[in-house]
Write an enzyme that holds these catalytic residues in place. Structure first.
Site, short mmCIF file in Angstrom:
data_model
loop_
_atom_site.label_atom_id
_atom_site.label_comp_id
_atom_site.label_asym_id
_atom_site.label_seq_id
_atom_site.Cartn_x
_atom_site.Cartn_y
_atom_site.Cartn_z
N ASN A 132 49.49 37.58 9.93
CA ASN A 132 49.51 37.07 11.07
C ASN A 132 48.67 38.39 12.06
O ASN A 132 48.18 37.96 13.23
CB ASN A 132 50.94 36.95 11.84
CG ASN A 132 51.81 38.14 11.76
OD1 ASN A 132 51.53 39.02 10.92
ND2 ASN A 132 52.86 37.93 12.40
N LYS A 155 48.98 45.33 -0.97
CA LYS A 155 48.77 43.86 -1.41
C LYS A 155 48.96 43.12 -0.14
O LYS A 155 50.05 43.26 0.35
CB LYS A 155 50.18 43.51 -2.28
CG LYS A 155 49.98 41.99 -2.82
CD LYS A 155 50.99 41.29 -2.11
CE LYS A 155 50.88 39.62 -2.51
NZ LYS A 155 49.77 39.03 -1.79
N HIS A 156 47.78 42.65 0.27
CA HIS A 156 47.64 41.85 1.50
C HIS A 156 48.05 40.33 1.36
O HIS A 156 48.09 39.93 0.03
CB HIS A 156 46.26 42.13 2.14
CG HIS A 156 46.50 41.95 3.55
ND1 HIS A 156 47.40 41.23 4.34
CD2 HIS A 156 45.40 42.29 4.65
CE1 HIS A 156 47.18 41.45 5.70
NE2 HIS A 156 46.01 42.12 5.99
N SER A 208 58.55 37.89 5.57
CA SER A 208 59.59 37.23 5.71
C SER A 208 60.89 37.81 5.11
O SER A 208 60.75 38.77 4.39
CB SER A 208 59.45 35.56 4.88
OG SER A 208 59.38 36.13 3.54
N GLU A 229 59.91 45.16 7.87
CA GLU A 229 59.68 44.60 9.45
C GLU A 229 59.52 43.04 9.11
O GLU A 229 58.54 42.83 8.51
CB GLU A 229 58.48 45.15 9.98
CG GLU A 229 58.45 45.14 11.56
CD GLU A 229 57.92 43.83 12.04
OE1 GLU A 229 58.66 42.94 12.24
OE2 GLU A 229 56.74 43.80 11.75
N CYS A 263 56.08 38.03 15.04
CA CYS A 263 57.53 38.52 14.79
C CYS A 263 58.09 38.71 16.12
O CYS A 263 59.11 38.28 16.47
CB CYS A 263 57.67 39.65 13.61
SG CYS A 263 56.62 40.84 14.27
N GLU A 361 63.95 30.80 12.76
CA GLU A 361 62.93 31.54 13.47
C GLU A 361 61.81 30.45 13.27
O GLU A 361 61.53 29.80 12.09
CB GLU A 361 62.48 32.76 12.88
CG GLU A 361 60.89 33.15 13.30
CD GLU A 361 60.54 34.54 12.54
OE1 GLU A 361 60.51 34.53 11.35
OE2 GLU A 361 59.73 35.38 13.11
P1 NDP Z 1 55.55 36.04 3.20
O1 NDP Z 1 56.83 37.09 3.57
O2 NDP Z 1 56.01 35.29 1.88
O3 NDP Z 1 54.47 37.07 2.88
C1 NDP Z 1 54.13 38.27 3.55
C2 NDP Z 1 53.64 39.26 2.25
O4 NDP Z 1 54.67 39.31 1.31
C3 NDP Z 1 52.22 38.42 1.71
O5 NDP Z 1 51.57 39.78 1.37
C4 NDP Z 1 52.92 37.83 0.48
O6 NDP Z 1 52.36 37.49 -0.31
C5 NDP Z 1 54.18 38.96 0.18
N1 NDP Z 1 55.12 38.45 -0.80
C6 NDP Z 1 55.81 37.23 -0.58
N2 NDP Z 1 56.87 37.20 -1.60
C7 NDP Z 1 56.62 38.18 -2.04
C8 NDP Z 1 57.50 38.94 -3.38
N3 NDP Z 1 58.26 38.15 -4.01
N4 NDP Z 1 57.07 40.14 -4.04
C9 NDP Z 1 55.72 40.81 -3.32
N5 NDP Z 1 55.07 40.24 -2.36
C10 NDP Z 1 55.91 38.96 -1.92
O7 NDP Z 1 55.52 35.26 4.57
P2 NDP Z 1 54.71 34.02 4.78
O8 NDP Z 1 53.24 34.20 4.88
O9 NDP Z 1 55.03 33.08 3.75
O10 NDP Z 1 55.35 33.52 5.96
C11 NDP Z 1 56.85 32.73 5.88
C12 NDP Z 1 57.56 33.43 7.11
O11 NDP Z 1 57.69 34.89 7.07
C13 NDP Z 1 57.10 33.00 8.50
O12 NDP Z 1 57.40 31.84 8.70
C14 NDP Z 1 57.91 34.09 9.34
O13 NDP Z 1 59.17 33.70 9.73
C15 NDP Z 1 57.93 35.36 8.43
N6 NDP Z 1 56.61 36.20 8.68
C16 NDP Z 1 56.99 37.17 9.57
C17 NDP Z 1 56.11 38.09 9.77
C18 NDP Z 1 56.33 39.28 10.71
O14 NDP Z 1 55.32 39.63 11.18
N7 NDP Z 1 57.34 39.91 10.68
C19 NDP Z 1 54.61 37.90 9.11
C20 NDP Z 1 54.36 36.86 8.45
C21 NDP Z 1 55.58 35.91 7.95
P3 NDP Z 1 51.51 36.26 -0.60
O15 NDP Z 1 50.51 35.94 0.58
O16 NDP Z 1 50.42 36.22 -2.04
O17 NDP Z 1 52.53 35.41 -0.98
#
Ligand code: NDP
Length: 456
Positions: A132, A155-156, A208, A229, A263, A361
């Site tokens: 985001n 890891k982005h 998330s 966060e 967020c 959320e």
């Molecule tokens: P995710 O939490 O799935 O993704 C964030 C990062 O975590 C990405 O790099 C993702 O990789 C990685 N990731 C996810 N699962 C794992 C795991 N088990 N092990 C290691 N790395 C992992 O968020 P989403 O993009 O799916 O968004 C879903 C929800 O998360 C949103 O709707 C929102 O509620 C929340 N969110 C909150 C944010 C904030 O700023 N606090 C930012 C983004 C999301 P990959 O992309 O390869 O899955």
């Protein structure tokens, strides 16, 4: 997940990126660890802050080009992308100027002798970051760790590989030695393997709750510190004495900025009953005036969501909320006559506690509006949340504002402003919004050895 750039404005695939294999992961770890052991990390901070100054200058001088990379890859409005690039430059400059002061030894008075705490790097930090704010999130981790001497492996998110690759190149161009900052296009299993490795001494994740819980549990299993966060369901409270024009305008902007995918976006609008009708009317007008379109077009005021999946999730959440009794005051649907990931700006009212939406959320331009009778009811509703990230209170009475700010259970509260961010201010939350702080003096202290020395 494949690492792909898909333009969210039209869903066209722009590029697919090759993933890194286990051998490349091992090379990255070895290089990052060797750098941590070297004079670069253990020696004079001046050589490292020089890189941060240069990085800041590079980003400031290339705002337009870098902003376009963000907007094309995740759909952020171009002016907001420019703002993101600029704040990255500010963060780099802030730590370049302040890190030495933050990390200087702190004397302690003690009967045991002359005592002080000094700050040392701890090793390689594994960062997992979201899409985001695809540059800002990276800079929040890189700048303090580069200054303190930790190496960073990232890891982005899989939907922003161009930003990931671009940022890595910027750090190298600023003069950082190999291993300072390494981007890896890797799987979740490979992230777990890296976290397990002894050379890694800290883990930072923004994303998330689900990802946070998995990654933090993995780190805890190896007795490593993590900072998280995560999501938020921030309150935007409007009291009966507030400037309603100002509150309605700021509230609408705080909900739809970055297409609502922030967020700390204002998500739950809690309005005093005396001003509820006036606020809702003016707030709705701001939503009605939004113009959806190409994020690169400066006249667009609401861009697409970052992915087709994000639209699906949001549509389902809104439909479920309505099924459970919420009233759709405005909007409510995916925009169907457009190939991009557009969702109408939406306002939901009459959400009761048994509605799943009450605790969820909504990561998109969907506002929930609640009406309360008094400040006591406001605080009760504000704190009836699993999250605790930021929040805003709009009022002219600063005594009332101070009292409410201390009663609201979040990591940050802003009065007469949406929740914001700046390099010099700590950022982070409580409850399911995570733990630890980024930015400011607090951020740089998360991953350092605060070592006590006593001369008895
Ligand atoms: P995710 O939490 O799935 O993704 C964030 C990062 O975590 C990405 O790099 C993702 O990789 C990685 N990731 C996810 N699962 C794992 C795991 N088990 N092990 C290691 N790395 C992992 O968020 P989403 O993009 O799916 O968004 C879903 C929800 O998360 C949103 O709707 C929102 O509620 C929340 N969110 C909150 C944010 C904030 O700023 N606090 C930012 C983004 C999301 P990959 O992309 O390869 O899955």
């Amino acid at each position: 997940m494949p690492y792909q750039t898909i333009n969210p404005f039209n869903n066209k695939l722009i590029k697919e990126y090759q993933t890194h294999n286990d051998k490349q992961v091992e090379e990255a770890l070895a290089t990052a660890h060797a750098l941590y052991k070297s004079d670069w990390a253990q020696g004079d901070i001046q050589q490292r802050v020089k890189v941060l100054h240069k990085l800041s200058d590079i980003m400031s001088s290339r705002v337009d080009e870098l902003a376009k990379v963000v907007s094309v890859e995740m759909g952020k409005l171009i002016e907001q992308s420019r703002g993101e690039v600029q704040i990255c430059a500010d963060i780099a400059k802030f730590y370049a100027e302040k890190a030495e002061e933050f990390l200087k030894p702190v004397p302690y008075k003690s009967d045991l002798g002359e005592a002080w705490v000094e700050h040392h790097p701890i090793g390689v930090i594994m960062a997992v970051e979201p899409w985001n704010f695809p540059f800002y999130q990276l800079m929040r981790v890189l700048a303090p760790n580069l200054a303190s001497g930790n190496s960073v492996i990232v890891k982005h998110a899989s939907i922003v590989p161009h930003c990931a690759e671009t940022f890595e190149k910027l750090v190298a161009e600023a003069g950082a030695p190999k291993g300072t900052y390494t981007n890896l296009f890797i799987s979740q299993d490979q992230v777990a393997t890296i976290i397990d490795d002894d050379r890694v001494q800290g883990v930072a994740l923004t994303g998330s709750e689900k990802a946070g819980a998995i990654v933090a549990a993995r780190a805890a299993g190896k007795l490593k510190k993590s900072t998280l966060e995560l999501g938020g369901n921030d309150v935007f409270a409007v009291l009966d004495d507030a400037d309603i024009d100002k509150a309605a305008k700021a509230g609408a902007q705080a909900r739809v900025s970055n297409a609502g995918q922030v967020c700390t976006a204002a998500k739950r609008f809690i309005i005093h009953e005396k001003v509820a009708d006036e606020f809702l009317k003016k707030f709705t007008e701001h939503f009605r005036a939004l113009k959806m379109g190409d994020p690169l077009d400066k006249s667009t005021t609401l861009g697409p969501l970052s992915s087709a999946d994000a639209v699906k999730t949001l549509s389902k959440q809104v439909d479920d909320a309505v099924k459970h009794g919420a009233k759709l005051h405005f909007g409510g649907k995916k925009v169907s006559d457009n190939p991009g990931n557009f969702f109408e700006p939406t306002i939901l009212t009459h959400i009761t506690r048994d509605n799943p939406a009450y605790f969820e959320e909504f990561f998109g331009p969907v506002a929930q509006v609640y009406v309360v009778k008094n400040d006591e009811e406001l605080v009760k509703l504000a704190n009836d949340s699993h999250y605790g990230l930021g929040g805003s209170v709009f009022t002219k009475d600063m005594n009332r504002a101070r009292k409410l700010a201390s009663q609201i259970e979040t990591g940050m509260v802003y009065v007469n402003s949406p929740t914001d961010t700046a390099a010099e201010l700590p950022f982070g939350g409580v409850k399911r919004s995570g733990f630890g702080r980024e930015l400011s003096d607090l951020g740089i202290k998360e991953f350092v050895n605060q070592k006590l020395v006593v001369l008895a």
